[in-house]
Design a protein around this motif. Sequence first.
Motif, PDB file in Angstrom:
ATOM      1  N   ARG A   1       5.587  29.069 -27.196  1.00  0.00           N
ATOM      2  CA  ARG A   1       5.291  30.330 -27.877  1.00  0.00           C
ATOM      3  C   ARG A   1       6.571  30.886 -28.490  1.00  0.00           C
ATOM      4  NH1 ARG A   1       2.069  29.851 -23.493  1.00  0.00           N
ATOM      5  NH2 ARG A   1      -0.139  30.342 -23.749  1.00  0.00           N
TER       6      ARG A   1
ATOM      7  N   GLU B   1      12.751  23.984 -26.852  1.00  0.00           N
ATOM      8  CA  GLU B   1      11.599  23.090 -26.771  1.00  0.00           C
ATOM      9  C   GLU B   1      12.039  21.632 -26.750  1.00  0.00           C
ATOM     10  OE1 GLU B   1      11.728  25.675 -28.718  1.00  0.00           O
ATOM     11  OE2 GLU B   1      10.092  26.962 -28.002  1.00  0.00           O
TER      12      GLU B   1
ATOM     13  N   GLY C   1       4.362  29.882 -20.707  1.00  0.00           N
ATOM     14  CA  GLY C   1       4.408  30.197 -22.127  1.00  0.00           C
ATOM     15  C   GLY C   1       5.232  29.246 -22.946  1.00  0.00           C
ATOM     16  N   TYR C   2       5.265  27.983 -22.572  1.00  0.00           N
ATOM     17  CA  TYR C   2       6.054  27.020 -23.317  1.00  0.00           C
ATOM     18  C   TYR C   2       5.480  26.852 -24.729  1.00  0.00           C
ATOM     19  CZ  TYR C   2       7.976  22.552 -24.800  1.00  0.00           C
ATOM     20  OH  TYR C   2       8.581  21.558 -25.510  1.00  0.00           O
TER      21      TYR C   2
ATOM     22  N   ALA D   1       2.720  19.923 -16.860  1.00  0.00           N
ATOM     23  CA  ALA D   1       2.032  20.476 -18.023  1.00  0.00           C
ATOM     24  C   ALA D   1       1.406  21.832 -17.693  1.00  0.00           C
ATOM     25  CB  ALA D   1       0.961  19.497 -18.510  1.00  0.00           C
ATOM     26  N   ALA D   2       0.800  21.942 -16.511  1.00  0.00           N
ATOM     27  CA  ALA D   2       0.209  23.230 -16.117  1.00  0.00           C
ATOM     28  C   ALA D   2       1.282  24.298 -15.939  1.00  0.00           C
ATOM     29  CB  ALA D   2      -0.580  23.045 -14.823  1.00  0.00           C
TER      30      ALA D   2
ATOM     31  N   MET E   1       4.255  24.432 -17.413  1.00  0.00           N
ATOM     32  CA  MET E   1       4.798  24.787 -18.719  1.00  0.00           C
ATOM     33  C   MET E   1       3.848  25.690 -19.485  1.00  0.00           C
ATOM     34  SD  MET E   1       6.402  21.064 -19.698  1.00  0.00           S
ATOM     35  CE  MET E   1       6.752  21.502 -21.390  1.00  0.00           C
ATOM     36  N   ASP E   2       2.558  25.417 -19.408  1.00  0.00           N
ATOM     37  CA  ASP E   2       1.592  26.267 -20.097  1.00  0.00           C
ATOM     38  C   ASP E   2       1.541  27.660 -19.478  1.00  0.00           C
ATOM     39  OD1 ASP E   2      -0.709  26.442 -22.076  1.00  0.00           O
ATOM     40  OD2 ASP E   2      -1.732  26.973 -20.206  1.00  0.00           O
TER      41      ASP E   2
END
Length: 399
Positions: free
Chosen positions: A227, A159, A224-225, A217-218, A220-221
């Motif tokens: 988690r 991270e 599963g960034y 950002a989209a 990475m989400d």
Amino acid sequence: MSALAPRATRSTALHAGAWWLWALGLATAASRTTNPLLLGLLIAVAGYVVAARRTDAPWARSYGAFLKLGLLVIGIRLVFAFFLGSPIPGTHVLVTLPEVPLPEWARGVRIGGRVTAEGMLFAFYDGLKLGTLLICVGAANALASPARLLKSLPGALYEAGVAVVVAMTFAPNLVADVQRLRAARRLRGRPDRGFKALLQVGLPVLEGALERSVSLAAAMDARGYGRTAQVPPAIRHTTTALTLGGLLGVCAGTYGLLADTGAAYGLPVLLAGLAAALGGLWLGGRRSVRSRYRPDRWGVRAWLVSGSGVAVAALMIWANSADPAALHPPAVPLTAPVLPLWPAAGVLVGLLPAFVAPLPPRAEQPVETVEPLEKESGWVRTRKSPAPGAQPHTKESPQ
């Protein structure tokens, strides 16, 4: 050179961490000297390796920006020394500026007054050292792929590594956007230099940066960034204690090695700190739920590249302890700096990556295809598939 180093492919590409260790070794060497000849030699070594081994990727074009940033740092340091004075006493007065009277609580600070050649020379040495550090970091940024570096980080640092890689790629992408927009303005017959052109280029650059941020950002989400897996509290507490204790041990051991006193306990504390930090990172990697696809291998060439940077740093540290006067030429009295031979030869060890690192991949070559046109006319059309960014070329010739 081609016989020593193969062409870079997915399997033969150099580990990104090797480039960073090499560049940090050069930066460490630069931090141990103020000799302008040695600092200039370090800049030349870094520039030659970058010119010989960088690719056409966007981050590889940021080296020029770091060179300009280094020149800017030197200029700012000289301006501060000119107007705010220097702590170095001197007898060769260049100019005397009107001095601004300051209150009693600002004793030791002055604005204006005498500007001496010794003070300006000391400021130049100091600014050149800082500029060389920035240029060495720019060399690593131009040679190492941020994505491959992120893939090689331990799971516990994933991270934090993503945040660092995003920050590192900001400057190269910004430079690429500015170059692209300036080229577009030139093609449209508009000026691309000056303050007005800079303002007109700045808004599209800012818009592109915001769009990349939203897309990143989209992405990475969606991947599963952030988690993590569930681990027992005892393992989490042990991981924290080992990591923090190991980092403190590394800092204390490094200080002991670099300081004048404390070398006896510096190495044992450093090794114990490294062992504790590696244990903490290994335990912290159990929280990561990601998988690795084709991890980069640390081969012989990576050892040679990283070892050359470490050797340059070690030789410069040894030379600094053996003959500090040669690595720190005095500004008072005014004397011309002399190039010490053994430290200069040690700096040249940093050229090893230019001969052993894999060559950059070749650009795509145009491929000719021939298709018949009106067989009764006896003519054929030869079409060349263009290189990236070029226009297609077609010519006709008799069959």
